[in-house]
Design a protein around this motif. Structure first.
Motif, PDB file in Angstrom:
ATOM      1  N   UNK A   1       3.218 -40.555 -30.656  1.00  0.00           N
ATOM      2  CA  UNK A   1       4.158 -40.976 -31.684  1.00  0.00           C
ATOM      3  C   UNK A   1       5.170 -39.912 -32.060  1.00  0.00           C
ATOM      4  N   UNK A   2       4.946 -38.691 -31.588  1.00  0.00           N
ATOM      5  CA  UNK A   2       5.846 -37.569 -31.897  1.00  0.00           C
ATOM      6  C   UNK A   2       6.343 -36.893 -30.613  1.00  0.00           C
ATOM      7  N   UNK A   3       6.293 -37.620 -29.510  1.00  0.00           N
ATOM      8  CA  UNK A   3       6.612 -37.009 -28.221  1.00  0.00           C
ATOM      9  C   UNK A   3       8.045 -36.485 -28.162  1.00  0.00           C
ATOM     10  N   UNK A   4       9.000 -37.234 -28.714  1.00  0.00           N
ATOM     11  CA  UNK A   4      10.398 -36.822 -28.622  1.00  0.00           C
ATOM     12  C   UNK A   4      10.614 -35.476 -29.317  1.00  0.00           C
TER      13      UNK A   4
ATOM     14  N   UNK B   1      11.677 -32.092 -27.380  1.00  0.00           N
ATOM     15  CA  UNK B   1      12.900 -31.429 -27.858  1.00  0.00           C
ATOM     16  C   UNK B   1      12.653 -29.949 -28.150  1.00  0.00           C
ATOM     17  N   UNK B   2      11.487 -29.626 -28.697  1.00  0.00           N
ATOM     18  CA  UNK B   2      11.194 -28.222 -28.985  1.00  0.00           C
ATOM     19  C   UNK B   2      11.224 -27.399 -27.698  1.00  0.00           C
ATOM     20  N   UNK B   3      10.616 -27.906 -26.634  1.00  0.00           N
ATOM     21  CA  UNK B   3      10.598 -27.182 -25.363  1.00  0.00           C
ATOM     22  C   UNK B   3      12.001 -27.079 -24.771  1.00  0.00           C
ATOM     23  N   UNK B   4      12.793 -28.129 -24.911  1.00  0.00           N
ATOM     24  CA  UNK B   4      14.140 -28.105 -24.341  1.00  0.00           C
ATOM     25  C   UNK B   4      15.044 -27.135 -25.098  1.00  0.00           C
ATOM     26  N   UNK B   5      14.904 -27.080 -26.415  1.00  0.00           N
ATOM     27  CA  UNK B   5      15.693 -26.106 -27.181  1.00  0.00           C
ATOM     28  C   UNK B   5      15.220 -24.682 -26.903  1.00  0.00           C
ATOM     29  N   UNK B   6      13.906 -24.478 -26.934  1.00  0.00           N
ATOM     30  CA  UNK B   6      13.362 -23.151 -26.683  1.00  0.00           C
ATOM     31  C   UNK B   6      13.709 -22.678 -25.276  1.00  0.00           C
ATOM     32  N   UNK B   7      13.663 -23.580 -24.323  1.00  0.00           N
ATOM     33  CA  UNK B   7      13.890 -23.219 -22.930  1.00  0.00           C
ATOM     34  C   UNK B   7      15.338 -23.050 -22.551  1.00  0.00           C
ATOM     35  N   UNK B   8      16.253 -23.285 -23.506  1.00  0.00           N
ATOM     36  CA  UNK B   8      17.676 -23.065 -23.260  1.00  0.00           C
ATOM     37  C   UNK B   8      18.284 -22.171 -24.340  1.00  0.00           C
TER      38      UNK B   8
ATOM     39  N   UNK C   1       9.576 -39.902 -19.919  1.00  0.00           N
ATOM     40  CA  UNK C   1       8.534 -39.553 -18.957  1.00  0.00           C
ATOM     41  C   UNK C   1       7.264 -39.043 -19.630  1.00  0.00           C
ATOM     42  N   UNK C   2       7.386 -38.515 -20.843  1.00  0.00           N
ATOM     43  CA  UNK C   2       6.229 -37.914 -21.514  1.00  0.00           C
ATOM     44  C   UNK C   2       5.845 -38.669 -22.790  1.00  0.00           C
TER      45      UNK C   2
ATOM     46  N   UNK D   1       1.005 -38.219 -21.564  1.00  0.00           N
ATOM     47  CA  UNK D   1       0.637 -36.916 -22.092  1.00  0.00           C
ATOM     48  C   UNK D   1      -0.628 -36.394 -21.420  1.00  0.00           C
ATOM     49  N   UNK D   2      -1.605 -37.265 -21.254  1.00  0.00           N
ATOM     50  CA  UNK D   2      -2.873 -36.847 -20.655  1.00  0.00           C
ATOM     51  C   UNK D   2      -2.675 -36.342 -19.234  1.00  0.00           C
ATOM     52  N   UNK D   3      -1.819 -37.021 -18.474  1.00  0.00           N
ATOM     53  CA  UNK D   3      -1.570 -36.571 -17.105  1.00  0.00           C
ATOM     54  C   UNK D   3      -0.876 -35.213 -17.101  1.00  0.00           C
TER      55      UNK D   3
END
Length: 283
Positions: free
Chosen positions: A157-160, A164-171, A187-188, A194-196
């Motif tokens: 329920x909070x995937x977006x 987004x945190x990873x995309x901001x941190x990673x750029x 995709x996630x 998420x489990x995969x």
């Protein structure tokens, strides 16, 4: 736009983006990405190369898999994909979760891998990453690998927001283009997706053993380039230095973890000559 095909390999179906013609280049993504991580790289290479960019087993639009998220199995998936496509020799490029399988593929199958590029990842417990790990591994490694189902329950329920945190941190807070961001979020999203994804982290101890066993009995003989940015920097190159015969390393300045989307021009400026065979053997 690349052609998308579903290709059965090693007991799963991989969603694979294909573009261009010429010598093969296989691109292996990480978390939380899909083949679309390589959008700009594919556009920059497909005039000279046959670019092959799969969604890894269980990720993106590739089929669900109950197991096989260890680096050794992912390397077997990559080898089977190349064989199915009739490729006898490929340059292999991996980032993040794609780096350990790319490394094992090159070490185990040097006849199949003509050149190797790895970036922004660590190779299990190999020496050389002590400075990077001085404060412990990144916090999400433990969170993702915790008791199966825990991270999924917290994040569903909070995937977006999480992606987004990873995309901001990673750029370095620059973010990525909305269409690519939305593809990653799709995709996630959902407990099964998420489990995969977290199964890769839960397989890291097994992958570390595979890497240790591989370097105990062999060396990396193919020409290799190790690329770092923030936060990994030169740690991957330091891990590779004792086990690689032909290694060059670069750290891309002012660049976040998601190199192919944050600094694609800088990445292509390094990839093109290396893939073409330019450059002397590193000392």
């Amino acid at each position: 736009m690349p052609e998308l095909r579903r290709i059965p390999v090693n007991g799963v179906e991989l969603n694979v983006a294909l573009a261009g013609s010429g010598p093969a280049v296989l691109l292996l993504h990480g978390f939380p990405h899909t083949w679309e991580l390589w959008t700009d790289v594919t556009a920059g290479l497909s005039d000279r190369y046959r670019v092959i960019a799969p969604d890894l087993r269980g990720f993106g639009a590739s089929s669900r898999a109950a197991s096989g998220y260890d680096a050794g199995t992912l390397a077997e998936d990559a080898a089977a994909l190349l064989t199915t496509l009739g490729v006898s020799s490929a340059a292999v490029v991996g980032i993040d979760a794609g780096t350990p399988p790319a490394f094992l593929l090159a070490l185990r199958r040097p006849g199949l891998v003509r050149r190797l590029v790895v970036m922004e990842s660590l190779l299990g417990r190999l020496p050389g990453a002590e400075d990077f790990l001085a404060g412990g591994p990144p916090w999400w490694f433990g969170f993702h690998a915790a008791a199966p189902g825990l991270a999924e329950t917290v994040l569903e329920g909070h995937e977006a927001a999480y992606v987004d945190w990873f995309l901001r941190s990673g750029t370095l807070s620059d973010g990525v283009r909305p269409a690519i961001r939305d593809a990653f979020v799709r995709a996630y999203t959902g407990r099964q997706a998420l489990s995969r994804a977290f199964s890769y982290y839960r397989a890291l101890p097994e992958s570390a053993v595979q890497i240790e066993q591989a370097v105990a009995t062999g060396r990396l003989t193919v020409p290799t380039m190790a690329l770092g940015a923030r936060p990994v920097g030169p740690a991957l190159e330091r891990q590779l230095r004792p086990v690689a015969d032909d290694l060059i390393g670069h750290v891309i300045e002012d660049c976040g973890h998601i190199i192919p989307l944050h600094r694609p021009r800088a990445l292509l400026a390094l990839l093109r000559p290396f893939l073409a065979g330019a450059g002397a053997k590193a000392a």
